[in-house]
Enzyme design. Structure first.
Site, mmCIF file in Angstrom:
data_model
loop_
_atom_site.group_PDB
_atom_site.id
_atom_site.type_symbol
_atom_site.label_atom_id
_atom_site.label_comp_id
_atom_site.label_asym_id
_atom_site.label_seq_id
_atom_site.Cartn_x
_atom_site.Cartn_y
_atom_site.Cartn_z
ATOM 1 N N HIS A 52 4.205 -126.394 -100.290
ATOM 2 C CA HIS A 52 3.760 -125.194 -99.556
ATOM 3 C C HIS A 52 3.279 -124.152 -100.536
ATOM 4 O O HIS A 52 3.425 -124.307 -101.747
ATOM 5 C CB HIS A 52 4.849 -124.669 -98.614
ATOM 6 C CG HIS A 52 6.050 -124.094 -99.275
ATOM 7 N ND1 HIS A 52 6.946 -124.851 -100.007
ATOM 8 C CD2 HIS A 52 6.513 -122.818 -99.341
ATOM 9 C CE1 HIS A 52 7.913 -124.067 -100.458
ATOM 10 N NE2 HIS A 52 7.662 -122.827 -100.071
ATOM 11 N N HIS A 54 3.972 -121.004 -101.443
ATOM 12 C CA HIS A 54 4.687 -119.887 -102.068
ATOM 13 C C HIS A 54 4.584 -119.924 -103.595
ATOM 14 O O HIS A 54 4.607 -120.986 -104.198
ATOM 15 C CB HIS A 54 6.162 -119.893 -101.633
ATOM 16 C CG HIS A 54 6.351 -119.379 -100.235
ATOM 17 N ND1 HIS A 54 7.475 -119.643 -99.482
ATOM 18 C CD2 HIS A 54 5.556 -118.603 -99.457
ATOM 19 C CE1 HIS A 54 7.362 -119.059 -98.296
ATOM 20 N NE2 HIS A 54 6.204 -118.428 -98.260
ATOM 21 N N ASP A 56 6.573 -119.412 -106.049
ATOM 22 C CA ASP A 56 7.582 -120.114 -106.858
ATOM 23 C C ASP A 56 7.420 -121.632 -106.781
ATOM 24 O O ASP A 56 8.197 -122.381 -107.382
ATOM 25 C CB ASP A 56 9.013 -119.690 -106.473
ATOM 26 C CG ASP A 56 9.395 -120.042 -105.046
ATOM 27 O OD1 ASP A 56 8.599 -119.776 -104.125
ATOM 28 O OD2 ASP A 56 10.492 -120.599 -104.843
ATOM 29 N N HIS A 57 6.391 -122.101 -106.060
ATOM 30 C CA HIS A 57 6.104 -123.544 -105.959
ATOM 31 C C HIS A 57 4.744 -123.908 -106.547
ATOM 32 O O HIS A 57 4.495 -125.075 -106.833
ATOM 33 C CB HIS A 57 6.198 -123.999 -104.491
ATOM 34 C CG HIS A 57 7.570 -123.777 -103.924
ATOM 35 N ND1 HIS A 57 8.440 -124.823 -103.656
ATOM 36 C CD2 HIS A 57 8.248 -122.644 -103.632
ATOM 37 C CE1 HIS A 57 9.585 -124.321 -103.211
ATOM 38 N NE2 HIS A 57 9.494 -123.004 -103.183
ATOM 39 N N HIS A 108 9.362 -123.115 -92.397
ATOM 40 C CA HIS A 108 9.452 -122.145 -93.509
ATOM 41 C C HIS A 108 8.078 -121.499 -93.709
ATOM 42 O O HIS A 108 7.959 -120.283 -93.759
ATOM 43 C CB HIS A 108 9.928 -122.884 -94.751
ATOM 44 C CG HIS A 108 9.999 -122.049 -95.991
ATOM 45 N ND1 HIS A 108 10.907 -121.035 -96.155
ATOM 46 C CD2 HIS A 108 9.262 -122.087 -97.134
ATOM 47 C CE1 HIS A 108 10.725 -120.486 -97.357
ATOM 48 N NE2 HIS A 108 9.732 -121.098 -97.962
ATOM 49 N N ASP A 130 11.060 -126.221 -99.390
ATOM 50 C CA ASP A 130 12.001 -125.233 -98.845
ATOM 51 C C ASP A 130 12.278 -125.483 -97.365
ATOM 52 O O ASP A 130 12.569 -124.541 -96.622
ATOM 53 C CB ASP A 130 11.440 -123.810 -99.022
ATOM 54 C CG ASP A 130 11.439 -123.358 -100.473
ATOM 55 O OD1 ASP A 130 11.980 -124.088 -101.327
ATOM 56 O OD2 ASP A 130 10.906 -122.271 -100.744
ATOM 57 N N HIS A 168 15.486 -125.721 -104.225
ATOM 58 C CA HIS A 168 16.370 -124.637 -104.679
ATOM 59 C C HIS A 168 17.829 -125.087 -104.751
ATOM 60 O O HIS A 168 18.280 -125.916 -103.943
ATOM 61 C CB HIS A 168 16.305 -123.423 -103.734
ATOM 62 C CG HIS A 168 15.007 -122.679 -103.805
ATOM 63 N ND1 HIS A 168 14.763 -121.683 -104.706
ATOM 64 C CD2 HIS A 168 13.869 -122.819 -103.079
ATOM 65 C CE1 HIS A 168 13.526 -121.205 -104.530
ATOM 66 N NE2 HIS A 168 12.964 -121.884 -103.549
HETATM 67 FE FE FE Z 1 10.914 -121.537 -102.747
HETATM 68 ZN ZN ZN Z 2 9.113 -121.145 -100.140
#
Ligand code: FE
Ligand code: ZN
Length: 256
Positions: A52, A54, A56-57, A108, A130, A168
């Site tokens: 996805h 985001h 942090d990915h 998410h 996530d 995570h």
């Molecule tokens: Fe994340």
């Molecule tokens: Zn995420």
């Protein structure tokens, strides 16, 4: 193939799968731990999988492209930096000579996808970003409770020995919440003991398995009478699983 969890930021894992010569990484939010692992293990980077959009990915994509010798696979219905191969549920892709199936798991984010290695000679592997965590699920930033329930049901139907590679390390706080939902569930307390020892030793609590999550994850247990009762006590709109999941998710958002 070897599976390695590369810690990134405060609590992310970038999963790396390699055969001793070539590697694939999933959701590289940061390039540095990936580059360090490639150098340490003397691996070439054959592909990247993204679940996805985001940061942090995907934050490490730009810096990894000069080392990347193959494609970036990513969610067809989300915007990530091009070029990438747009993937959607039902597709099969080949990575390092192994087949992966793509699953649509919105909730998410609206276009979140997951990857299952479905021809494994070992237990299947699930890279679910996530969507599903050990004892928890992702926050509903873009999707609805009904979408998340359908996505989690989809993952819960995978073979029981499927190894769950979440993005995570949220396990200990998720287990605290799971115990608040189901104080009498002994599997939750037992798993918390195992995970506490792993964390004290600096080890990841992942991968989990589908069989374990069926026993401990409240978001996969929205039809269990004890979970339904706890959700109703928190003000759930009804006893149906969508209302239960919605109430659990809101409860978790404010749970300390
Ligand atoms: Fe994340
Ligand atoms: Zn995420």
């Amino acid at each position: 193939m070897d599976l390695v969890a590369l810690p990134a930021f405060a609590d992310n894992y970038i999963w790396m799968l390699h055969d001793g010569a070539q590697a694939v990484v999933v959701d590289p939010g940061d390039a540095a731990p990936v580059l360090a692992a490639l150098d340490r293990l003397q691996l070439r980077l054959a592909a990247i999988l993204v679940t996805h959009h985001h940061p942090d990915h995907v934050g490490g994509l730009a810096a990894l492209r000069e080392r990347l010798e193959g494609p970036v696979h990513g969610p067809a219905r989300e915007v990530i930096a091009p070029p990438f191969e747009p993937r959607r549920g039902g597709e099969r892709i080949e990575v390092l000579g192994h087949r992966f199936e793509v699953l649509d798991v919105p909730g998410h984010t609206a276009g979140h996808i997951a990857y299952v290695q479905c021809d494994a000679e070992q237990a299947p592997l699930l890279f679910c970003g996530d969507t599903l965590f050990c004892a928890g699920c992702g926050r509903l930033f873009e999707g609805t409770p009904a979408q998340m329930l359908a996505s989690l049901d989809r993952l819960a139907a995978l073979p029981p020995d499927t190894r769950i590679c979440s993005a995570h390390e949220y396990t200990m706080s998720n287990l605290r919440f799971a115990a608040a939902v189901e104080p009498a569930n002994e599997a939750i307390a037992a798993h918390a003991g195992r995970c506490r020892a792993l964390r004290e030793a600096g080890q990841p609590t992942l991968p989990s398995t589908i069989a374990l999550e069926h026993r401990i994850n409240p978001f996969l247990r929205c039809r269990e009478p004890a979970v339904v009762a706890a959700a109703l006590a928190q003000g759930a709109d009804g006893a149906d699983p969508v209302a239960v999941l919605a109430a659990l998710r809101e409860w978790k958002n404010r749970f300390q």
